[in-house]
Design an enzyme around this catalytic site. Structure first.
Site, PDB file in Angstrom:
ATOM      1  NE  ARG A  37      28.141  25.370 157.977  1.00  0.00           N
ATOM      2  CZ  ARG A  37      27.867  25.643 159.257  1.00  0.00           C
ATOM      3  NH1 ARG A  37      28.623  25.160 160.221  1.00  0.00           N
ATOM      4  NH2 ARG A  37      26.846  26.400 159.576  1.00  0.00           N
ATOM      5  CG  HIS A  67      37.533  35.300 159.334  1.00  0.00           C
ATOM      6  ND1 HIS A  67      37.468  34.100 160.009  1.00  0.00           N
ATOM      7  CD2 HIS A  67      36.893  36.204 160.122  1.00  0.00           C
ATOM      8  CE1 HIS A  67      36.802  34.278 161.146  1.00  0.00           C
ATOM      9  NE2 HIS A  67      36.456  35.547 161.248  1.00  0.00           N
ATOM     10  CE1 TYR A  70      30.978  28.988 160.876  1.00  0.00           C
ATOM     11  CE2 TYR A  70      31.514  30.910 159.545  1.00  0.00           C
ATOM     12  CZ  TYR A  70      30.701  29.821 159.809  1.00  0.00           C
ATOM     13  OH  TYR A  70      29.623  29.578 159.008  1.00  0.00           O
ATOM     14  CG  HIS A 107      36.310  33.040 165.434  1.00  0.00           C
ATOM     15  ND1 HIS A 107      35.008  32.702 165.167  1.00  0.00           N
ATOM     16  CD2 HIS A 107      36.524  34.233 164.810  1.00  0.00           C
ATOM     17  CE1 HIS A 107      34.453  33.641 164.411  1.00  0.00           C
ATOM     18  NE2 HIS A 107      35.354  34.580 164.179  1.00  0.00           N
ATOM     19  CD  GLU A 142      36.402  38.073 164.952  1.00  0.00           C
ATOM     20  OE1 GLU A 142      36.852  37.296 164.082  1.00  0.00           O
ATOM     21  OE2 GLU A 142      35.281  38.616 164.869  1.00  0.00           O
ATOM     22  CG  ASP A 176      33.090  41.394 165.592  1.00  0.00           C
ATOM     23  OD1 ASP A 176      32.087  42.045 165.945  1.00  0.00           O
ATOM     24  OD2 ASP A 176      33.084  40.577 164.656  1.00  0.00           O
ATOM     25  CG  HIS A 179      32.378  39.221 168.128  1.00  0.00           C
ATOM     26  ND1 HIS A 179      33.356  38.497 167.491  1.00  0.00           N
ATOM     27  CD2 HIS A 179      31.234  39.000 167.440  1.00  0.00           C
ATOM     28  CE1 HIS A 179      32.812  37.849 166.453  1.00  0.00           C
ATOM     29  NE2 HIS A 179      31.543  38.148 166.400  1.00  0.00           N
ATOM     30  CG  HIS A 211      35.710  41.875 162.168  1.00  0.00           C
ATOM     31  ND1 HIS A 211      35.787  40.592 162.664  1.00  0.00           N
ATOM     32  CD2 HIS A 211      36.508  41.915 161.080  1.00  0.00           C
ATOM     33  CE1 HIS A 211      36.618  39.893 161.900  1.00  0.00           C
ATOM     34  NE2 HIS A 211      37.069  40.661 160.946  1.00  0.00           N
ATOM     35  CG  ASP A 224      28.885  36.250 167.210  1.00  0.00           C
ATOM     36  OD1 ASP A 224      28.705  37.232 166.457  1.00  0.00           O
ATOM     37  OD2 ASP A 224      29.746  35.373 167.000  1.00  0.00           O
ATOM     38  CG  HIS A 226      27.724  40.015 162.938  1.00  0.00           C
ATOM     39  ND1 HIS A 226      28.790  39.819 162.094  1.00  0.00           N
ATOM     40  CD2 HIS A 226      28.100  39.516 164.131  1.00  0.00           C
ATOM     41  CE1 HIS A 226      29.769  39.221 162.763  1.00  0.00           C
ATOM     42  NE2 HIS A 226      29.374  39.023 163.996  1.00  0.00           N
ATOM     43  CD  GLU A 256      33.329  39.977 160.460  1.00  0.00           C
ATOM     44  OE1 GLU A 256      33.010  40.246 161.640  1.00  0.00           O
ATOM     45  OE2 GLU A 256      34.107  39.065 160.169  1.00  0.00           O
TER      46      GLU A 256
HETATM   47 ZN    ZN Z   1      30.394  37.423 164.946  1.00  0.00          ZN
HETATM   48 FE    FE Z   2      34.063  39.363 163.365  1.00  0.00          FE
HETATM   49 FE    FE Z   3      35.201  36.289 162.952  1.00  0.00          FE
END
Ligand code: ZN
Ligand code: FE
Ligand code: FE
Length: 283
Positions: A37, A67, A70, A107, A142, A176, A179, A211, A224, A226, A256
Site C-alpha cells: 500500500r 513488484h 500497487y 502496474h 504489467e 499476468d 489479467h 505471472h 482481477d 486470482h 501470485e
Molecule cells: Zn492481479
Molecule cells: Fe500480477
Molecule cells: Fe501485479
C-alpha cells in the site's frame, strides 16, 4: 529447467526469501519492494544482501522480480500523487542496483477518467524522467485486467506507453495470465493466437516474465481475482500449454495465487511435472 517461483514476503530480508524459495522448490521469486500500500521501505542491510547474493549463486536463484506497491499511480490526476509514484519508483530502483539481475514490475496506473491517452502520456513522461537517472534494472509494465480505468488492459495500450518513451530499450512486459484472461484474451482456447497478437503488437522480445494465476472470473470480466492453478476459469491445461510452449518456457514464471507456502510448493511441483511430462512426450 523451468524457472519458477512465487510471491514471497520481504519482511525478513533477502536471505530469508532465498531460503524460503529453495525450501519450496523455487529457483526465483517475487517480492514487494515495500508495503504494497506504499509507505516507507526498510533501510537496506548490506550484510543481508551480500549473504543473499552468495546464497543465490550457490542455489541457482536468478531473475528475481521486484513488484512496486500497487497503489502507486503514475497517471493520477493529482500532481502530488504522480510525483509520489515517481519518487517511490526511483527509491525502489536505487535499492535494486544492489541486486544485479533483478527486474522491476509495476502496474501502469489508472487514468481516473482523464482518458487513456492522457494516462499513457503521464506514464511515459514518468518513465522518461526515470531513464534520466540511469538505473539498470529492466522495468516491466504489467498487463492489466482493465478494472475501472486501468491502463494496460490491452497490448496496444502498453505499446503506446513504450512508443512514447524516448529510450525504451530497458522496458519490458510482464504478462499476468489472470489479467489477460479477464481482459478478454482467450488463452484457454487460443493461446497461440494471443501469443501471435502480443508479438505483432508489442514484440515477443519485450516479454520478460509471466505471472501464473488462474482466474475466479470469466473471460473479459475485467475483475482481477486470482485463483489457485487449475481451480479457476483458466484451468490446468492452459498452464501446461504455457510452461511447455517453445516461445514461453524459458521465461521466469511467478505464482501470485491465493496460497500459503505449502500451497505454493505444491503448485511449483505440479508445474514442474507438467513441463517435464511434455518434454518426454515429445521424444
Ligand atoms: Zn492481479
Ligand atoms: Fe500480477
Ligand atoms: Fe501485479
Amino acid at each position: 529447467m523451468l524457472r519458477i517461483g512465487c510471491h514471497l514476503s520481504s519482511s525478513k530480508g533477502f536471505l530469508a526469501m532465498g531460503k524460503e524459495a529453495v525450501k519450496i522448490g523455487a529457483n526465483t521469486f517475487q517480492f514487494f519492494t515495500r508495503n504494497p500500500r506504499g509507505g516507507k521501505a526498510k533501510e537496506l542491510n548490506p550484510e543481508d544482501i551480500a549473504a543473499y547474493l552468495e546464497f543465490a549463486r550457490e542455489h541457482g536463484i536468478a531473475r528475481i522480480l521486484a513488484h512496486a506497491p500497487y497503489t502507486l499511480n503514475a497517471c493520477a490526476k493529482d500532481e502530488g500523487l504522480r510525483q509520489f509514484a515517481y519518487d517511490t519508483m526511483c527509491d525502489d530502483l536505487r535499492r535494486l542496483e544492489y541486486i544485479p539481475d533483478a527486474m522491476y514490475n509495476f502496474h501502469p496506473g489508472s487514468h481516473v477518467k482523464q482518458g487513456a491517452e492522457t494516462g499513457i502520456a503521464y506514464i511515459s513522461d514518468m518513465l522518461d524522467r526515470i531513464n534520466e537517472k540511469g538505473y539498470h534494472a529492466t522495468i516491466l509494465l504489467e498487463t492489466m485486467a482493465g478494472k475501472g480505468t486501468e491502463i494496460g488492459r490491452s497490448f496496444e495500450e502498453l505499446r503506446a506507453v513504450m512508443d512514447r518513451v524516448e529510450d525504451n530499450s530497458r522496458l519490458g512486459v510482464c504478462m499476468d495470465t489472470c489479467h489477460v484472461f479477464d481482459g478478454g484474451y482467450d488463452i484457454t482456447k487460443n493461446l497461440e493466437k494471443v501469443i501471435e497478437e502480443f508479438n505483432s503488437v508489442i514484440g515477443l522480445g519485450r516479454l520478460k516474465a509471466m505471472h501464473l494465476n488462474d482466474s475466479m472470473n470469466l473471460l473479459g470480466s475485467h475483475k482481477d481475482r486470482h485463483e489457485k492453478i487449475g481451480e479457476g476459469m483458466i484451468g490446468a491445461e492452459t498452464f501446461r500449454a504455457i510452461v511447455t510452449h517453445p516461445k514461453l518456457k524459458e521465461l521466469p514464471f511467478f505464482l501470485e495465487t491465493p496460497n500459503d507456502l505449502d500451497g505454493y510448493q505444491r503448485e511449483i511441483a505440479l508445474l514442474r511435472q507438467m513441463a517435464e511430462t511434455k518434454e518426454e512426450d515429445g521424444r
